[in-house]
Motif scaffolding. Structure first.
Motif, PDB file in Angstrom:
ATOM      1  N   PRO A 179       0.802  -1.229   0.000  1.00 13.71           N
ATOM      2  CA  PRO A 179       0.000   0.000   0.000  1.00 13.71           C
ATOM      3  C   PRO A 179       0.832   1.274   0.000  1.00 13.71           C
ATOM      4  O   PRO A 179       0.370   2.319  -0.486  1.00 13.71           O
ATOM      5  CB  PRO A 179      -0.828  -0.116   1.286  1.00 13.71           C
ATOM      6  CG  PRO A 179      -0.939  -1.595   1.526  1.00 13.71           C
ATOM      7  CD  PRO A 179       0.387  -2.157   1.068  1.00 13.71           C
ATOM      8  N   LYS A 226      -7.451  -2.290   2.491  1.00  9.52           N
ATOM      9  CA  LYS A 226      -6.168  -1.820   3.027  1.00  9.52           C
ATOM     10  C   LYS A 226      -5.637  -0.635   2.223  1.00  9.52           C
ATOM     11  O   LYS A 226      -5.100   0.332   2.789  1.00  9.52           O
ATOM     12  CB  LYS A 226      -5.141  -2.958   2.997  1.00  9.52           C
ATOM     13  CG  LYS A 226      -5.365  -4.044   4.032  1.00  9.52           C
ATOM     14  CD  LYS A 226      -4.305  -5.124   3.910  1.00  9.52           C
ATOM     15  CE  LYS A 226      -4.543  -6.243   4.909  1.00  9.52           C
ATOM     16  NZ  LYS A 226      -3.525  -7.333   4.763  1.00  9.52           N
ATOM     17  N   ALA A 230      -5.169   3.107   3.691  1.00  7.43           N
ATOM     18  CA  ALA A 230      -3.853   3.762   3.671  1.00  7.43           C
ATOM     19  C   ALA A 230      -3.953   5.168   3.098  1.00  7.43           C
ATOM     20  O   ALA A 230      -3.288   6.098   3.578  1.00  7.43           O
ATOM     21  CB  ALA A 230      -2.868   2.914   2.866  1.00  7.43           C
ATOM     22  N   ARG A 234      -3.796   9.119   5.318  1.00  9.31           N
ATOM     23  CA  ARG A 234      -2.748  10.084   4.969  1.00  9.31           C
ATOM     24  C   ARG A 234      -3.308  11.399   4.409  1.00  9.31           C
ATOM     25  O   ARG A 234      -2.761  12.471   4.660  1.00  9.31           O
ATOM     26  CB  ARG A 234      -1.799   9.436   3.956  1.00  9.31           C
ATOM     27  CG  ARG A 234      -0.755  10.353   3.352  1.00  9.31           C
ATOM     28  CD  ARG A 234       0.325  10.762   4.317  1.00  9.31           C
ATOM     29  NE  ARG A 234       1.299  11.621   3.682  1.00  9.31           N
ATOM     30  CZ  ARG A 234       2.367  11.207   2.991  1.00  9.31           C
ATOM     31  NH1 ARG A 234       2.608   9.904   2.859  1.00  9.31           N
ATOM     32  NH2 ARG A 234       3.200  12.072   2.450  1.00  9.31           N
TER      33      ARG A 234
END
Length: 268
Positions: A179, A226, A230, A234
């Protein structure tokens, strides 16, 4: 967790799938899979007994999104063309701070001249970069440099040429094993916000086959989650679109329901 608005767009007219009308049922099922939404809006895709044209539907979606409350807007389709208005709204709001991550088995990067099928769902991403039908373009295009194509594995020759010429980042299924590769690709654009589009044919048809244009060797559902998580950990969440569900197998619905709920939770 921010409040969630669900915009259901049961559009099938932009699809080239022989079973495209299943997208109407699919949109309703996807909308129902989103838990605890503060607001739910279904966009009418007909004018009386006649299907509305794509531009008219996009205008209706645009009006609904303009009235949405603060928080995450989740657009569920319908074919990928339903993303015209939601992504346009995100471009208008975030400008050059926005990256668009396009999870899809296909590029959706054709023009009317290059498209083998003539179906708009195979042109929508190219349209968002400013090329295509005049009535089916955003008010403000996104730069190809801010687009990350994720999981595409069935690309037409013209799409491959455009990816190279325009400088679009293409993260293959193999690239996405980590990822961090996807997060780094978005970070490299300089973006601080991300709109995530998911065409469910990005999933491997061996485990999820309820799509009109399946392509082998796709992502597994847990890994897709996932990847999206991710990104949303962020970057600021600018919107989420989930499209191209053609209900066919009960086991696919059983897989999809918790996946949709988890995707929305990760983005909100």
């Amino acid at each position: 967790m921010s409040q969630v608005t669900v915009v259901e767009v049961p559009q099938w007219q932009g699809s080239g799938s022989a079973t495209a009308e299943r997208l109407v049922e699919g949109a309703g099922l996807l909308a129902a899979m989103v838990p605890n939404a503060a607001l739910r809006q279904r966009v009418d895709i007909e004018d009386g007994d006649t299907p509305a044209d794509l531009a008219a539907t996009a205008d209706r979606v645009r009006a609904v999104i303009a009235e949405a409350r603060e928080g995450l807007v989740v657009t569920v389709g319908g074919d990928c063309g339903v993303e015209l208005a939601p992504v346009s709204a995100a471009i208008d709001r975030y400008g050059e701070r926005l990256a668009l991550v396009w999870f899809d088995a296909h590029g959706d990067l054709n023009t009317p001249a290059s498209s083998p099928s003539g179906a708009f769902h195979g042109m929508i991403l190219r349209a968002l970069t400013g090329e295509g039908h005049g009535e089916l373009l955003p008010g403000r295009a996104i730069s190809p440099a801010m687009v990350v194509l994720a999981g595409a594995r069935d690309l037409d020759p013209g799409e491959r040429d455009f990816i190279v010429a325009a400088g679009i980042t293409h993260a293959t299924v193999a690239d996405l094993a980590d990822p961090a590769v996807l997060v780094d690709a978005v970070a490299a654009t300089g973006a601080t916000a991300v709109y995530v589009h998911i065409d469910l044919d990005v999933l491997d048809p061996g485990t999820f086959a309820s799509v009109g244009t399946p392509a082998p060797e796709g992502l597994q559902s847990d890994h897709l989650l996932k990847l999206v998580t991710a990104l949303t950990e962020r970057f600021e969440r600018a919107g989420l679109g989930i499209t191209e569900y053609e209900p066919g197998r009960p086991e696919d619905q059983a897989l999809l329901a918790p996946l949709v709920a988890a995707l929305v939770a990760s983005a909100s």
